[in-house]
Scaffold this motif. Structure first.
Motif, PDB file in Angstrom:
ATOM      1  N   PRO A   1       0.895  -1.241   0.030  1.00 41.36           N
ATOM      2  CA  PRO A   1      -0.146   0.043  -0.043  1.00 41.36           C
ATOM      3  C   PRO A   1       0.940   1.476  -0.133  1.00 41.36           C
ATOM      4  O   PRO A   1       2.033   1.313   0.678  1.00 41.36           O
ATOM      5  N   ARG A   2       0.477   2.134  -0.752  1.00 46.07           N
ATOM      6  CA  ARG A   2       1.200   3.591  -0.754  1.00 46.07           C
ATOM      7  C   ARG A   2       0.658   4.459   0.088  1.00 46.07           C
ATOM      8  O   ARG A   2      -0.349   4.631   0.342  1.00 46.07           O
ATOM      9  N   THR A   3       1.793   5.253   0.886  1.00 45.59           N
ATOM     10  CA  THR A   3       1.195   6.179   1.736  1.00 45.59           C
ATOM     11  C   THR A   3       1.272   7.441   0.997  1.00 45.59           C
ATOM     12  O   THR A   3       1.688   7.664  -0.106  1.00 45.59           O
ATOM     13  N   LEU A   4       0.904   8.475   1.726  1.00 48.49           N
ATOM     14  CA  LEU A   4       0.815   9.826   1.073  1.00 48.49           C
ATOM     15  C   LEU A   4       2.419  10.277   1.115  1.00 48.49           C
ATOM     16  O   LEU A   4       2.821  11.005   0.118  1.00 48.49           O
ATOM     17  N   GLY A   5       3.080  10.040   2.021  1.00 49.83           N
ATOM     18  CA  GLY A   5       4.395  10.482   2.295  1.00 49.83           C
ATOM     19  C   GLY A   5       5.256   9.698   0.945  1.00 49.83           C
ATOM     20  O   GLY A   5       6.194  10.440   0.506  1.00 49.83           O
ATOM     21  N   SER A   6       4.838   8.462   0.711  1.00 52.42           N
ATOM     22  CA  SER A   6       5.793   7.799  -0.287  1.00 52.42           C
ATOM     23  C   SER A   6       5.444   8.266  -1.394  1.00 52.42           C
ATOM     24  O   SER A   6       6.308   8.395  -2.583  1.00 52.42           O
ATOM     25  N   MET A   7       4.123   8.576  -1.634  1.00 59.95           N
ATOM     26  CA  MET A   7       3.631   9.377  -3.092  1.00 59.95           C
ATOM     27  C   MET A   7       4.274  10.598  -3.212  1.00 59.95           C
ATOM     28  O   MET A   7       4.864  11.018  -4.239  1.00 59.95           O
ATOM     29  N   ALA A   8       4.477  11.589  -2.141  1.00 64.34           N
ATOM     30  CA  ALA A   8       5.093  12.609  -2.342  1.00 64.34           C
ATOM     31  C   ALA A   8       6.778  12.830  -2.560  1.00 64.34           C
ATOM     32  O   ALA A   8       7.274  13.374  -3.322  1.00 64.34           O
ATOM     33  N   LEU A   9       7.077  11.726  -1.828  1.00 61.43           N
ATOM     34  CA  LEU A   9       8.507  11.481  -2.130  1.00 61.43           C
ATOM     35  C   LEU A   9       8.847  11.181  -3.653  1.00 61.43           C
ATOM     36  O   LEU A   9       9.735  11.642  -4.498  1.00 61.43           O
ATOM     37  N   ALA A  10       7.960  10.272  -4.351  1.00 63.57           N
ATOM     38  CA  ALA A  10       8.162   9.634  -5.586  1.00 63.57           C
ATOM     39  C   ALA A  10       7.966  11.061  -6.425  1.00 63.57           C
ATOM     40  O   ALA A  10       8.548  11.135  -7.381  1.00 63.57           O
ATOM     41  N   ILE A  11       7.030  11.722  -6.338  1.00 62.89           N
ATOM     42  CA  ILE A  11       6.663  13.042  -6.995  1.00 62.89           C
ATOM     43  C   ILE A  11       8.055  14.114  -7.021  1.00 62.89           C
ATOM     44  O   ILE A  11       8.515  14.466  -7.943  1.00 62.89           O
ATOM     45  N   VAL A  12       8.604  14.207  -5.847  1.00 61.39           N
ATOM     46  CA  VAL A  12       9.570  14.903  -5.643  1.00 61.39           C
ATOM     47  C   VAL A  12      10.896  14.663  -6.233  1.00 61.39           C
ATOM     48  O   VAL A  12      11.650  15.254  -6.919  1.00 61.39           O
TER      49      VAL A  12
END
Length: 145
Positions: A88-99
Motif C-alpha cells: 500500500p502506498r502512503t501519502l508520504g511515499s507518493m510525495a517522495l516519488a513526485i519530488v
C-alpha cells in the motif's frame, strides 16, 4: 437660487474627493509594483534556473523529510512483504516519488543544457565544419589475427 459650485462646503468636499482619489491611485501603483516584485521573486521555474543546485538540495531535503514522516520514531518497521505482493502506498511515499521525479527531471534538464552548451562551444571552436567523412576502409573491423 445659488449654484452649488460656489458653495464652500461642496468645493471642500470636491477637493477632499480629488485628494482621496489621488492617494488611492498612488497606493494602487505602489501595490502593483510590489506585486510585480513578489511575482518575480516567487517565479519558481526562474529561481530553479538561477539556482539549480540549491533547488535540487531543497527538493532532496523535502523528499527525505516527507519520506521520513511515513515511519514514526517508536514504531517497528512493517513486516517484509512478499516480493510480488503490492504494497500500500502512503501519502508520504507518493510525495517522495513526485519530488524525486521532479528532482531527476531537473537534473536531466541541467545535464542536457550543459551538454548543449559544450557542444555549441566545441562547434564554434572548430569553425562549424565537420571533419572529412571516414572512408569504408577506416570503418571496417580489424580482421588481422
Amino acid at each position: 437660487m445659488a449654484s452649488n459650485t460656489t458653495d464652500p462646503v461642496v468645493v471642500e468636499a470636491d477637493r477632499r474627493v480629488a485628494e482621496a482619489k489621488a492617494s488611492l491611485r498612488a497606493r494602487i501603483a505602489v501595490l502593483e509594483r510590489r506585486l510585480g516584485d513578489v511575482r518575480d521573486r516567487i517565479d519558481l521555474p526562474e529561481q530553479v534556473r538561477r539556482h539549480p543546485l540549491p533547488a535540487v538540495g531543497i527538493a532532496f531535503a523535502l523528499g527525505a523529510l516527507v519520506g521520513g514522516r511515513g515511519r514514526a520514531a517508536g514504531r517497528a518497521p512493517p513486516p517484509a512483504a512478499p516480493a510480488l505482493a503490492p504494497r500500500p502506498r502512503t501519502l508520504g511515499s507518493m510525495a517522495l516519488a513526485i519530488v524525486s521525479g521532479l528532482a531527476f527531471e531537473l537534473l536531466r534538464e541541467l545535464a542536457i543544457g550543459r551538454l548543449r552548451h559544450t557542444a555549441e562551444r566545441w562547434w564554434s571552436e572548430h569553425g562549424g565544419a565537420l571533419d572529412e567523412p571516414a572512408s569504408a576502409h577506416d570503418l571496417a573491423p580489424d580482421t588481422e589475427s
